[in-house]
Design a protein around this motif. Structure first.
Motif, short mmCIF file in Angstrom:
data_model
loop_
_atom_site.label_atom_id
_atom_site.label_comp_id
_atom_site.label_asym_id
_atom_site.label_seq_id
_atom_site.Cartn_x
_atom_site.Cartn_y
_atom_site.Cartn_z
N LYS A 1 0.82 -1.22 0.00
CA LYS A 1 0.00 0.00 0.00
C LYS A 1 0.85 1.27 0.00
O LYS A 1 0.44 2.29 -0.53
CB LYS A 1 -0.95 0.01 1.20
N ALA A 2 2.04 1.20 0.58
CA ALA A 2 2.91 2.37 0.67
C ALA A 2 3.67 2.64 -0.63
O ALA A 2 4.14 3.75 -0.85
CB ALA A 2 3.91 2.19 1.81
N ASN A 3 3.75 1.65 -1.51
CA ASN A 3 4.47 1.81 -2.77
C ASN A 3 3.46 1.99 -3.89
O ASN A 3 2.72 1.04 -4.22
CB ASN A 3 5.35 0.59 -3.03
N PRO A 4 3.40 3.16 -4.51
CA PRO A 4 2.37 3.40 -5.53
C PRO A 4 2.38 2.39 -6.68
O PRO A 4 1.31 1.97 -7.12
CB PRO A 4 2.69 4.81 -6.04
N PHE A 5 3.56 1.98 -7.14
CA PHE A 5 3.59 1.02 -8.25
C PHE A 5 3.08 -0.35 -7.80
O PHE A 5 2.26 -0.96 -8.48
CB PHE A 5 5.00 0.88 -8.84
N TYR A 6 3.55 -0.83 -6.66
CA TYR A 6 3.09 -2.12 -6.15
C TYR A 6 1.58 -2.10 -5.97
O TYR A 6 0.88 -3.05 -6.34
CB TYR A 6 3.72 -2.44 -4.80
N TYR A 7 1.09 -1.01 -5.38
CA TYR A 7 -0.34 -0.89 -5.11
C TYR A 7 -1.15 -0.86 -6.40
O TYR A 7 -2.18 -1.53 -6.51
CB TYR A 7 -0.60 0.36 -4.27
N ALA A 8 -0.67 -0.12 -7.38
CA ALA A 8 -1.37 -0.05 -8.67
C ALA A 8 -1.45 -1.43 -9.32
O ALA A 8 -2.50 -1.83 -9.84
CB ALA A 8 -0.67 0.94 -9.60
N VAL A 9 -0.36 -2.17 -9.29
CA VAL A 9 -0.35 -3.52 -9.90
C VAL A 9 -1.32 -4.43 -9.14
O VAL A 9 -2.11 -5.16 -9.75
CB VAL A 9 1.07 -4.12 -9.95
N ALA A 10 -1.28 -4.38 -7.81
CA ALA A 10 -2.19 -5.23 -7.02
C ALA A 10 -3.65 -4.86 -7.27
O ALA A 10 -4.51 -5.74 -7.36
CB ALA A 10 -1.84 -5.13 -5.54
N LEU A 11 -3.93 -3.56 -7.41
CA LEU A 11 -5.30 -3.14 -7.73
C LEU A 11 -5.72 -3.66 -9.10
O LEU A 11 -6.83 -4.18 -9.26
CB LEU A 11 -5.41 -1.62 -7.73
N MET A 12 -4.85 -3.51 -10.07
CA MET A 12 -5.16 -3.91 -11.44
C MET A 12 -5.33 -5.43 -11.55
O MET A 12 -6.26 -5.91 -12.18
CB MET A 12 -4.04 -3.44 -12.37
N GLU A 13 -4.42 -6.15 -10.93
CA GLU A 13 -4.40 -7.60 -11.09
C GLU A 13 -5.48 -8.32 -10.27
O GLU A 13 -6.02 -9.31 -10.73
CB GLU A 13 -3.02 -8.15 -10.71
N SER A 14 -5.74 -7.84 -9.06
CA SER A 14 -6.61 -8.62 -8.16
C SER A 14 -7.61 -7.77 -7.38
O SER A 14 -8.26 -8.30 -6.48
CB SER A 14 -5.74 -9.38 -7.16
N SER A 15 -7.69 -6.48 -7.68
CA SER A 15 -8.49 -5.56 -6.86
C SER A 15 -8.03 -5.60 -5.40
O SER A 15 -8.82 -5.47 -4.48
CB SER A 15 -9.99 -5.88 -6.95
N PHE A 16 -6.72 -5.83 -5.23
CA PHE A 16 -6.08 -5.93 -3.92
C PHE A 16 -6.68 -7.06 -3.09
O PHE A 16 -6.86 -6.97 -1.88
CB PHE A 16 -6.12 -4.60 -3.15
N ASN A 17 -6.96 -8.18 -3.75
CA ASN A 17 -7.51 -9.37 -3.09
C ASN A 17 -6.40 -10.41 -2.98
O ASN A 17 -5.98 -11.00 -3.98
CB ASN A 17 -8.68 -9.92 -3.91
N VAL A 18 -5.94 -10.66 -1.77
CA VAL A 18 -4.86 -11.61 -1.50
C VAL A 18 -5.19 -13.00 -2.02
O VAL A 18 -4.32 -13.73 -2.48
CB VAL A 18 -4.57 -11.68 0.03
#
Length: 140
Positions: A13-30
């Protein structure tokens, strides 16, 4: 002190790129699982990639993050870029296909279809997400 999985989620969540990829790929769903492939987790890593990156528990955010960071490091080295859009394209398309795109080499019919889908459907969406999280730091 928090557990490794909580720390990993906070780092993402603190890293904008990591967060953007996680949002795009999984809607931040582990626990996200792609119904049409072997892709799983926050960053939707396919089975072979998870094996290559030594992920033994794909439901662990800490392992998902470690694997994503190793993959990202490799993509930065192979493609000699820090550009978020290019790095996401390498993540989404995979190294072999993205390498062909970068080097303007012939694609298989299947690769061409994936690249076209990426260009017309995925790229505009990730561009918007990247712009949003990188400009204002928005975190859901």
């Amino acid at each position: 002190m928090s557990d490794p999985d909580s720390e990993a989620l906070a780092k993402i969540k603190a890293n904008p790129f990591y967060y953007a990829v996680a949002l795009m790929e999984s809607s931040f769903n582990v626990n996200a699982e792609n119904k049409t492939s072997t892709a799983k987790g926050l960053f939707q890593l396919i089975l072979q990639t998870r094996k290559n990156l030594r992920v033994t528990n794909w439901r662990s955010p800490a392992q998902q993050l470690q694997a994503f960071e190793r993959l990202l490091k490799r993509n930065k080295m192979v493609f000699k870029t820090e550009d978020p859009e290019k790095l996401y394209a390498a993540h989404y398309l995979g190294e072999p296909t993205y390498k062909k795109v970068v080097e303007d080499l012939p694609l298989t019919e299947k690769q061409e279809a994936i690249v076209n889908y990426y260009v017309y459907k995925v790229a505009p969406r990730i561009r918007k997400i990247l712009q949003k999280v990188m400009s204002d730091g928005t975190r859901k």
